[in-house]
Design an enzyme around this catalytic site. Structure first.
Site, PDB file in Angstrom:
ATOM      1  CB  THR A   8      -0.875   0.049   1.269  1.00 45.25           C
ATOM      2  OG1 THR A   8      -0.008   0.074   2.400  1.00 45.25           O
ATOM      3  CG2 THR A   8      -1.813  -1.132   1.365  1.00 45.25           C
ATOM      4  CB  VAL A  33       8.827  -0.602   8.458  1.00 48.13           C
ATOM      5  CG1 VAL A  33       8.920   0.922   8.473  1.00 48.13           C
ATOM      6  CG2 VAL A  33       8.312  -1.144   9.788  1.00 48.13           C
ATOM      7  CE  LYS A  34       5.803   0.800  -0.546  1.00 52.91           C
ATOM      8  NZ  LYS A  34       4.499   0.871  -1.205  1.00 52.91           N
ATOM      9  CG  LEU A  35      11.795   2.591   5.960  1.00 47.92           C
ATOM     10  CD1 LEU A  35      13.101   1.889   6.318  1.00 47.92           C
ATOM     11  CD2 LEU A  35      11.422   3.622   7.019  1.00 47.92           C
TER      12      LEU A  35
END
Ligand code: G3P
Length: 218
Positions: A27, A86-88
């Site tokens: 997402t 965790v999207k960074l």
């Protein structure tokens, strides 16, 4: 090759999951907004709903752009559910945060990657996934697929374990070409995934089989 669906739409996620081929969900803030999911609490609750719907990894993107903010937000997201990754963003503090999470054993997805150099940095920082955006490179008349090839070569040269998650996948040919190159994962909308099903000769052949069965049994 793993199939992720790139959406925050629960109906589409369920449909892909029901097909039995879904390995995860990605997402981003734009996809959340598209579904009308706004406000921190609603967004967090939505991530949990997605995790409860599928078995695989679910990427949840931080909004902070400074190291301390990304660490605080990422730790909170990771604590939400064991499936959260965790999207960074691929910026300086994002690389630092990626290394921080990698040292702590928290899984990461480095996003907004548009060059081999950025992908190399993500691997060096211990990213679980790297997300090169194929479609958006194609949009500016650059060969998105060539980037996947470059990253595959570089990662194989050194045995980096970071998984290539081809993102901004828009169509069937993107998926097929990723599979030929050896991308570890693709993420795209339901339409691209379901597009793999389609062939006119399948439809014509099935119609003929059913018509012949009817003739023989009438
Ligand atoms: O996974 C990245 C994706 O959400 C971007 O896709 O189609 O907006 O370029 P697109």
């Amino acid at each position: 090759m793993k199939f992720f669906i790139d959406t925050a739409n629960l109906k589409d996620i369920k449909e892909a999951n029901d097909l039995g081929i879904l390995d995860g969900v990605t997402t981003n803030p734009s996809l959340m907004a598209k579904e009308g999911i706004t406000g921190a609490d609603n967004i967090l609750a939505h991530y949990v709903k997605i995790c409860e719907l599928v078995d695989g990894d679910v990427s949840a993107e931080v909004i902070a752009t400074d190291f301390e903010g990304m660490v605080a937000e990422g730790e909170m997201l990771a604590a939400l559910h064991p499936q959260i990754v965790v999207k960074l963003p691929m910026i300086k503090d994002g690389v630092k945060a990626c290394k921080y999470f990698s040292n702590k054993g928290i899984r990461t997805n480095v996003t907004l990657v548009f060059s081999a150099g950025q992908a190399l940095l993500a691997a060096k920082a211990g990213a679980t996934y790297v997300s090169p955006f194929i479609g958006r490179l194609d949009d500016i008349s650059t060969d998105g697929m060539a980037l996947i090839e470059e990253i595959r070569l570089i990662y194989d040269n050194y045995g980096y374990e970071t998984q290539i998650l081809a993102a901004s996948v828009r169509n069937v040919m993107h998926i097929i070409n990723c599979a030929k190159i050896g991308s570890d994962v693709i993420t795209g909308p339901l339409s691209a995934i379901e597009g793999l099903l389609k062939h006119p000769l399948t439809d014509i052949g099935l119609a003929t089989f059913l018509a012949d069965f009817k003739k023989g049994n009438s």
